[in-house]
Scaffold this motif. Structure first.
Motif, PDB file in Angstrom:
ATOM      1  N   VAL A  70      -0.291   8.267   4.780  1.00 24.84           N
ATOM      2  CA  VAL A  70      -1.433   7.734   4.033  1.00 24.84           C
ATOM      3  C   VAL A  70      -1.378   8.261   2.600  1.00 24.84           C
ATOM      4  CG1 VAL A  70      -3.948   7.621   3.889  1.00 24.84           C
ATOM      5  CG2 VAL A  70      -2.820   7.644   6.133  1.00 24.84           C
ATOM      6  N   THR A 118       0.815  -1.216   0.000  1.00 30.66           N
ATOM      7  CA  THR A 118       0.000   0.000   0.000  1.00 30.66           C
ATOM      8  C   THR A 118       0.849   1.266   0.000  1.00 30.66           C
ATOM      9  OG1 THR A 118      -1.734  -1.194   1.199  1.00 30.66           O
ATOM     10  CG2 THR A 118      -1.836   1.209   1.245  1.00 30.66           C
ATOM     11  N   PRO A 135      -9.661   1.840  -0.153  1.00 29.77           N
ATOM     12  CA  PRO A 135     -10.487   1.522   1.012  1.00 29.77           C
ATOM     13  C   PRO A 135      -9.814   0.428   1.847  1.00 29.77           C
ATOM     14  CG  PRO A 135     -11.848   1.674  -0.956  1.00 29.77           C
ATOM     15  CD  PRO A 135     -10.426   1.728  -1.411  1.00 29.77           C
ATOM     16  N   MET A 136      -9.966   0.522   3.156  1.00 33.97           N
ATOM     17  CA  MET A 136      -9.273  -0.415   4.047  1.00 33.97           C
ATOM     18  C   MET A 136     -10.185  -0.887   5.168  1.00 33.97           C
ATOM     19  SD  MET A 136      -5.864   0.258   6.410  1.00 33.97           S
ATOM     20  CE  MET A 136      -6.687   1.527   7.404  1.00 33.97           C
ATOM     21  N   LEU A 137     -10.127  -2.176   5.457  1.00 34.48           N
ATOM     22  CA  LEU A 137     -10.791  -2.744   6.627  1.00 34.48           C
ATOM     23  C   LEU A 137      -9.732  -3.391   7.497  1.00 34.48           C
ATOM     24  CD1 LEU A 137     -13.459  -3.447   8.125  1.00 34.48           C
ATOM     25  CD2 LEU A 137     -13.390  -5.649   6.909  1.00 34.48           C
ATOM     26  N   VAL A 138      -9.628  -2.952   8.749  1.00 39.45           N
ATOM     27  CA  VAL A 138      -8.650  -3.501   9.702  1.00 39.45           C
ATOM     28  C   VAL A 138      -9.344  -4.500  10.620  1.00 39.45           C
ATOM     29  CG1 VAL A 138      -6.965  -2.940  11.484  1.00 39.45           C
ATOM     30  CG2 VAL A 138      -7.413  -1.303   9.654  1.00 39.45           C
ATOM     31  N   TYR A 189      -6.060   2.486  11.404  1.00 41.37           N
ATOM     32  CA  TYR A 189      -7.444   2.874  11.119  1.00 41.37           C
ATOM     33  C   TYR A 189      -7.623   4.382  11.292  1.00 41.37           C
ATOM     34  CZ  TYR A 189     -12.319   3.846  12.271  1.00 41.37           C
ATOM     35  OH  TYR A 189     -13.567   4.409  12.350  1.00 41.37           O
ATOM     36  N   TRP A 207      -6.207   6.473   8.411  1.00 44.94           N
ATOM     37  CA  TRP A 207      -7.093   6.499   7.233  1.00 44.94           C
ATOM     38  C   TRP A 207      -8.294   7.402   7.499  1.00 44.94           C
ATOM     39  CZ3 TRP A 207      -3.247   3.827   5.520  1.00 44.94           C
ATOM     40  CH2 TRP A 207      -3.231   3.312   4.225  1.00 44.94           C
ATOM     41  N   LEU A 208      -8.860   7.269   8.700  1.00 52.40           N
ATOM     42  CA  LEU A 208     -10.043   8.051   9.052  1.00 52.40           C
ATOM     43  C   LEU A 208      -9.735   9.540   9.053  1.00 52.40           C
ATOM     44  CD1 LEU A 208     -13.018   7.864  10.045  1.00 52.40           C
ATOM     45  CD2 LEU A 208     -12.096   7.896  12.385  1.00 52.40           C
ATOM     46  N   THR A 226     -12.722   3.655   5.308  1.00 52.28           N
ATOM     47  CA  THR A 226     -12.095   2.684   6.214  1.00 52.28           C
ATOM     48  C   THR A 226     -13.094   2.133   7.213  1.00 52.28           C
ATOM     49  OG1 THR A 226     -10.219   2.329   7.720  1.00 52.28           O
ATOM     50  CG2 THR A 226     -11.380   4.429   7.905  1.00 52.28           C
ATOM     51  N   LYS A 229     -10.282   8.914   4.263  1.00 55.57           N
ATOM     52  CA  LYS A 229     -10.344   7.772   3.356  1.00 55.57           C
ATOM     53  C   LYS A 229     -11.403   6.774   3.823  1.00 55.57           C
ATOM     54  CE  LYS A 229      -6.813   9.730   1.467  1.00 55.57           C
ATOM     55  NZ  LYS A 229      -7.036  10.614   0.295  1.00 55.57           N
ATOM     56  N   MET A 241     -13.168  -0.861  10.804  1.00 55.51           N
ATOM     57  CA  MET A 241     -12.339  -1.674  11.694  1.00 55.51           C
ATOM     58  C   MET A 241     -13.227  -2.562  12.554  1.00 55.51           C
ATOM     59  SD  MET A 241      -9.418  -0.565  14.503  1.00 55.51           S
ATOM     60  CE  MET A 241     -10.547   0.397  15.522  1.00 55.51           C
TER      61      MET A 241
END
Length: 294
Positions: free
Chosen positions: A211, A184, A217-220, A238, A241-242, A248, A246, A250
């Motif tokens: 970042v 990334t 898009p990201m999911l932790v 997280y 990104w927030l 995101t 962006k 979690m």
């Protein structure tokens, strides 16, 4: 005649299996050499199948019976000394296939070890933790390069595999999470993942980061009781990104420990992959399976 038929079946099976694994292009580093061959075996320490001494990066291809266009590259964890190939790799891929998602399990390059890399990292974590960092440092850039090469391969071959070149995800566990974030922070337009899923990512091995302006898009996913103390770095990821505005999400479970992958612990964290699928549907990163009306 029976022998001929048997040999034909064997060679046919071998060809089918061979088509399921793809070698990725890579550049060698003269400072990193493998004296022990790649090996897959059951580790009593980790209580799962592992792969060690990966010197040639490969993708194991898991095609969905009803592909919906989305694909996910899956990078198992293992401290860069091994790959938890089943619970953080193949089992994940098979679950994704049931949702119409084509999966590629990435065997990225690992720290050169003896015959039992799991035993080595276990011993060093107790007797000489600093040595782990020393051995990982020259290898991690190679692993990240393998991740980028994997995205290039999938995007280049997407149309031929009935995949959407703009719906390629990258999911990584622990050290595979470090590879995910390394990808990334180092992608180009050609090898950018369209979404990322770092699962209890090993962020302490990643240097300070910014970042990206066009961050995917990201999911932790993580657990607060992670014994390797990866919960806070995951939450910080997280938050980064927030704060940058962006896309995101979690899921931080109160219990789950580290390395839960697809293992059953009878905890809410067992369903993390269901939560991922819900998120992917919400963000239009995949499509629901169409039910067949009879």
């Amino acid at each position: 005649m029976k022998h001929f038929f048997l040999l034909t079946c064997i060679f046919t099976t071998m060809n089918i299996l061979a088509q399921k694994e793809v070698d990725l292009p890579f550049e060698s580093d003269p400072n990193v050499n493998w004296a022990t061959a790649e090996k897959e075996y059951y580790s009593d320490i980790w209580e799962t199948n592992v792969v060690t001494n990966v010197a040639i990066p490969r993708l194991e291809v898991f095609e969905a019976d009803q592909p919906n266009g989305t694909s996910v590259i899956v990078a198992p964890g293992g401290g860069l000394y091994g790959l938890s190939i089943d619970s953080e790799g193949r089992d994940v891929a098979k679950w994704l296939n049931k949702k119409g998602i084509t999966a590629f399990v990435l065997k990225y390059r690992l720290v050169p070890t003896g015959v039992d890399g799991v035993q080595e990292i276990s011993d060093e974590s107790v007797n000489n933790p600093a040595k782990i960092g020393e051995r990982v440092t020259p290898v991690l850039p190679l692993s990240i390069a393998d991740g980028l090469a994997a995205i290039t391969y999938v995007r280049t071959n997407a149309i031929a595999m009935n995949l959407d070149p703009n719906k390629i995800g990258f999911m990584g566990f622990s050290a595979g999470g470090a590879v995910t974030m390394g990808v990334t922070f180092n992608y180009t337009a050609a090898n950018k993942p369209n979404f990322i899923v770092p699962v209890y990512p090993w962020m302490t091995v990643i240097s300070d980061y910014t970042v990206p302006e066009d961050a995917p898009p990201m999911l932790v996913i993580c657990a607060s009781d992670d014994p390797l103390k990866l919960a806070k770095p995951s939450a910080d990821l997280y938050s980064a990104w927030l704060t940058s505005g962006k896309i995101t999400g979690m899921h931080m479970y109160s219990k789950g420990g580290h390395g839960f992958g697809m293992k059953t612990q009878n905890l809410p964290s067992d369903n993390w992959i269901v939560r991922f699928h819900e998120w992917a549907l919400t963000e239009n990163l995949t499509k629901p399976m169409l039910s067949i009306i009879r």
